[in-house]
Design an enzyme around this catalytic site. Structure first.
Site, short mmCIF file in Angstrom:
data_model
loop_
_atom_site.label_atom_id
_atom_site.label_comp_id
_atom_site.label_asym_id
_atom_site.label_seq_id
_atom_site.Cartn_x
_atom_site.Cartn_y
_atom_site.Cartn_z
N CYS A 111 67.35 -2.14 31.30
CA CYS A 111 67.08 -1.32 32.49
C CYS A 111 65.63 -0.86 32.54
O CYS A 111 65.13 -0.23 31.60
CB CYS A 111 67.97 -0.07 32.48
SG CYS A 111 69.64 -0.40 32.95
N GLU A 121 65.34 -3.54 40.23
CA GLU A 121 65.76 -4.65 39.40
C GLU A 121 67.24 -4.96 39.60
O GLU A 121 68.03 -4.08 39.92
CB GLU A 121 65.57 -4.31 37.92
CG GLU A 121 64.17 -4.00 37.51
CD GLU A 121 64.09 -3.53 36.06
OE1 GLU A 121 63.00 -3.56 35.52
OE2 GLU A 121 65.14 -3.15 35.50
#
EC number: 2.1.1.192
Length: 342
Positions: free
Chosen positions: A331, A91
């Site tokens: 996250c 990501e």
């Protein structure tokens, strides 16, 4: 095959010397790669055909593929999923601030730190990222979102658990022939791997250091962050003081407020005692809800109470605005959802 994005300028100079070429070729290649964003050797017109042919045989220039892009309707934050060469997924996040655009970069596929409130920890670490894979995140976000002026190593993974590649990444993005991002515009966040804090202090870089603290006493931090059992708060604070003395730079302490867990008045006063006399700043973070974990953020009244106690003690304190809460920008959230859905 050599990935040229894995080379610092000095390493690329050595690479060309070993090919029997002049080392100035490295600066030419850096310009093509980082200024002109060219990955095809045939388009590099100031390099001889013979050298281009040789490079095609032994080297390549990587790019990251964006496989998902989510735009927040709240604040223009964009969450990216990137596909790596080995089919792993990472990501990245683009964040718009008044002072410019920030890229939030991952340093590992997954994470081994096992922090109880973090989605990246679910499933553990798959592998470290190479410097090129971190560079490619910045370049992909820059191309898609707009000029990146700041980098935070606060994506998935623990930067100091991948220390050498992170240091190489900083050299590449900071190089005047590279991405030209100033060291003071780069922030590394760590859970507190104490030996690496000393090592980082001795590098004497002008890079910002942020400590993921999240608890003001060992008992609670042991529970929330297993790293504290290896490096308790006494050792962590000693390392932080060494860093401040060595670099004369302020540390930011990140503190994610979790409802009913670490957000009581006594926790705020314990935090003040812990940080007393340090050149530091506290950044309070309303935690993102992760279904598998179940923690919820503190309400605004508790956040403001916590902030007031810290500020009354003479420590600067801010509350981080919630970013991309509608696009799973915390996250590990989006990656985990993508992997679960296949």
């Amino acid at each position: 095959m050599y990935n040229l994005k894995d080379m610092t300028l000095e390493e690329m100079e050595e690479f060309f010397v070993n090919l029997g070429e002049s080392k100035f070729r490295a600066k030419q290649l850096y310009k093509w790669i980082y200024d002109k964003r060219v990955t095809d050797f045939d388009l590099m017109t100031d390099i001889s055909k013979n050298l281009r042919a040789k490079l095609k045989e032994i080297a390549y220039i990587s790019e990251l593929k964006i496989i998902e892009r989510r735009v927040s309707q709240i604040d223009d934050t964009v969450k990216y999923l990137f596909l790596l060469e080995d089919k792993n997924i990472i990501e990245g996040v683009a964040i718009k601030y008044k002072f410019g655009n920030t890229a939030c970069v991952s340093t590992q596929v997954g994470c081994n730190m096992k922090c109880k409130f973090c989605a990246s920890a679910i499933g553990g670490k798959v592998r470290d990222l190479k410097a090129s894979e971190m560079v490619d995140q910045v370049m992909a976000i820059d191309s898609d979102y707009g000029k990146i002026s700041n980098i935070v190593l606060m994506g998935s993974g623990e930067p100091f658990d991948n220390y050498d590649e992170v240091m190489k990444f900083i050299k590449i993005v900071n190089n005047p022939y590279g991405l030209k991002i100033g060291k003071r515009h780069i922030t590394i966040s760590t859970v507190g791997i104490v030996p690496k804090i000393y090592q980082f202090a001795d590098e004497e870089l002008q890079v910002n250091l942020s400590i993921s603290l999240h608890a003001p006493n060992n008992e609670l931090r042991n529970e929330l962050m297993p790293i504290n059992r290896a490096y308790p708060l006494e050792e962590l604070m000693k390392a932080c003081r060494y860093y401040i003395e060595k670099t004369n730079r302020r540390i930011t302490f990140e503190y994610a407020l979790i409802d009913g867990v670490n957000d009581k008045k006594e926790h705020a006063y314990q935090l003040v005692d812990l940080l007393k006399g340090m050149l530091c700043h506290v950044n309070l973070i309303p935690i993102n809800y992760v279904k598998e974990i179940g923690f919820r953020k503190s309400n605004n009244e508790k956040v403001m109470m916590f902030k007031k106690i810290i500020e009354n003690a003479g420590i600067t304190c801010t509350v981080r605005r919630e970013l991309g809460s509608d696009i799973e920008a915390a996250c590990g959230q989006l990656r985990r959802k993508y992997l679960k859905e296949g």
